[in-house]
Motif scaffolding. Structure first.
Motif, PDB file in Angstrom:
ATOM      1  N   LEU A   1     -56.604 -18.110  47.767  1.00  0.00           N
ATOM      2  CA  LEU A   1     -57.802 -17.650  47.931  1.00  0.00           C
ATOM      3  C   LEU A   1     -59.091 -18.316  46.996  1.00  0.00           C
ATOM      4  O   LEU A   1     -60.220 -18.329  47.561  1.00  0.00           O
ATOM      5  N   THR A   2     -58.857 -18.610  45.743  1.00  0.00           N
ATOM      6  CA  THR A   2     -59.711 -19.307  44.936  1.00  0.00           C
ATOM      7  C   THR A   2     -60.322 -20.619  45.503  1.00  0.00           C
ATOM      8  O   THR A   2     -61.358 -20.882  45.535  1.00  0.00           O
ATOM      9  N   ASP A   3     -59.153 -21.350  46.056  1.00  0.00           N
ATOM     10  CA  ASP A   3     -59.619 -22.650  46.713  1.00  0.00           C
ATOM     11  C   ASP A   3     -60.513 -22.260  48.079  1.00  0.00           C
ATOM     12  O   ASP A   3     -61.523 -22.951  48.153  1.00  0.00           O
ATOM     13  N   ALA A   4     -60.079 -21.449  48.875  1.00  0.00           N
ATOM     14  CA  ALA A   4     -61.067 -21.074  50.006  1.00  0.00           C
ATOM     15  C   ALA A   4     -62.376 -20.402  49.624  1.00  0.00           C
ATOM     16  O   ALA A   4     -63.641 -20.935  50.109  1.00  0.00           O
ATOM     17  N   LEU A   5     -62.519 -19.739  48.508  1.00  0.00           N
ATOM     18  CA  LEU A   5     -63.619 -19.232  47.945  1.00  0.00           C
ATOM     19  C   LEU A   5     -64.570 -20.543  47.658  1.00  0.00           C
ATOM     20  O   LEU A   5     -65.934 -20.786  47.872  1.00  0.00           O
ATOM     21  N   CYS A   6     -64.121 -21.344  46.997  1.00  0.00           N
ATOM     22  CA  CYS A   6     -64.603 -22.798  46.519  1.00  0.00           C
ATOM     23  C   CYS A   6     -65.288 -23.605  47.728  1.00  0.00           C
ATOM     24  O   CYS A   6     -66.240 -24.323  47.549  1.00  0.00           O
ATOM     25  N   ARG A   7     -64.365 -23.581  48.655  1.00  0.00           N
ATOM     26  CA  ARG A   7     -64.904 -24.253  49.835  1.00  0.00           C
ATOM     27  C   ARG A   7     -65.686 -23.679  50.438  1.00  0.00           C
ATOM     28  O   ARG A   7     -66.844 -24.499  50.980  1.00  0.00           O
ATOM     29  N   ILE A   8     -65.965 -22.461  50.595  1.00  0.00           N
ATOM     30  CA  ILE A   8     -67.106 -21.802  51.300  1.00  0.00           C
ATOM     31  C   ILE A   8     -68.505 -21.503  50.574  1.00  0.00           C
ATOM     32  O   ILE A   8     -69.382 -21.219  51.341  1.00  0.00           O
ATOM     33  N   ASP A   9     -68.356 -21.420  49.146  1.00  0.00           N
ATOM     34  CA  ASP A   9     -69.372 -21.264  48.440  1.00  0.00           C
ATOM     35  C   ASP A   9     -69.346 -21.882  46.904  1.00  0.00           C
ATOM     36  O   ASP A   9     -68.634 -21.150  46.029  1.00  0.00           O
ATOM     37  N   THR A  10     -69.961 -22.814  46.499  1.00  0.00           N
ATOM     38  CA  THR A  10     -69.872 -23.551  45.531  1.00  0.00           C
ATOM     39  C   THR A  10     -70.600 -22.808  44.276  1.00  0.00           C
ATOM     40  O   THR A  10     -70.613 -23.211  43.285  1.00  0.00           O
ATOM     41  N   THR A  11     -71.460 -21.990  44.763  1.00  0.00           N
ATOM     42  CA  THR A  11     -72.309 -21.095  43.803  1.00  0.00           C
ATOM     43  C   THR A  11     -71.615 -19.901  42.969  1.00  0.00           C
ATOM     44  O   THR A  11     -72.128 -19.178  42.225  1.00  0.00           O
ATOM     45  N   ILE A  12     -70.466 -19.308  43.691  1.00  0.00           N
ATOM     46  CA  ILE A  12     -69.790 -18.411  42.819  1.00  0.00           C
ATOM     47  C   ILE A  12     -69.235 -18.918  41.636  1.00  0.00           C
ATOM     48  O   ILE A  12     -68.660 -19.744  41.111  1.00  0.00           O
ATOM     49  N   ASP A  13     -69.749 -17.572  40.602  1.00  0.00           N
ATOM     50  CA  ASP A  13     -69.734 -18.002  39.104  1.00  0.00           C
ATOM     51  C   ASP A  13     -68.114 -18.299  38.954  1.00  0.00           C
ATOM     52  O   ASP A  13     -67.651 -18.956  37.849  1.00  0.00           O
ATOM     53  N   ASP A  14     -67.579 -17.069  39.124  1.00  0.00           N
ATOM     54  CA  ASP A  14     -65.829 -17.173  38.605  1.00  0.00           C
ATOM     55  C   ASP A  14     -65.147 -16.971  40.068  1.00  0.00           C
ATOM     56  O   ASP A  14     -64.599 -15.728  40.130  1.00  0.00           O
TER      57      ASP A  14
END
Length: 186
Positions: free
Chosen positions: A132-145
């Motif tokens: 899920l962390t990988d998916a979040l990084c793919r969809i939004d590079t501005t997420i702090d953590d």
């Protein structure tokens, strides 16, 4: 001379173990009643799996969905919201309910110091959070953590799934899952 393993029989036993635990629970699991239910002996279960704990871990492993594959092609927030919603719905209804009930019991048992289920539970959670962390990084590079966001989603959804399995309140828990997903994945 040791008796060779019958791999087809072993697979049948693993499938039966998950059903048995879902019906009878993990807390008082004993090999004799389990073996009787499975049409074998406790001696044969030990022959195939060495320990009761190893039997359970292997049974759960056969039931675990391929989490990386579920989220591998997610490239936008709408797709991630849809996958998480579908994952919750599938895993708290129908055939998946059995393995989810057992997994929740194992996660609870893994909280005890020195639990034989700790390694399995840790790996299951780490796989889901990493994916899920990988998916979040793919969809939004501005997420702090993104790892903390993934942890919040996994932990929250696990609690909602547990709530639904205990209470049977489909409508309320569906609303709660949707709200959690929509609030976190924008």
């Amino acid at each position: 001379m040791a008796r060779p393993l019958d791999h087809a029989k072993r697979a049948d036993l693993l499938a039966g173990v998950v059903e048995y635990i879902a019906e009878h629970g993990l807390g008082d699991l004993s090999l004799r009643p389990l073996a009787a239910e499975l049409g074998t002996s406790s001696r044969m279960l030990i022959h195939y799996f060495k320990t009761k704990e190893e039997l359970l871990v292997q049974a759960l492993t056969t039931q675990r969905p391929d989490i990386p594959a579920i989220f591998a092609d997610v490239t936008d927030a709408a797709a991630l919201r849809e996958r998480l919603g579908a994952f919750c719905s599938v895993n708290i209804a129908g055939e998946a309910t059995t393995s989810v009930r057992v997994l929740l019991q194992v996660l609870g048992a893994a909280c005890a110091p020195g639990s034989p289920y700790g390694e399995y539970a840790n790996a299951a959670i780490a796989t889901f959070i990493g994916t899920l962390t990988d998916a979040l990084c793919r969809i939004d590079t501005t997420i702090d953590d993104p790892e903390a966001v993934a942890t919040l989603l996994i932990s929250g959804l696990r609690g909602i799934i547990q709530d639904r399995l205990i209470t049977g309140d489909v409508e309320r828990t569906d609303r709660a899952a949707r709200l959690l997903i929509d609030q976190i994945i924008r």
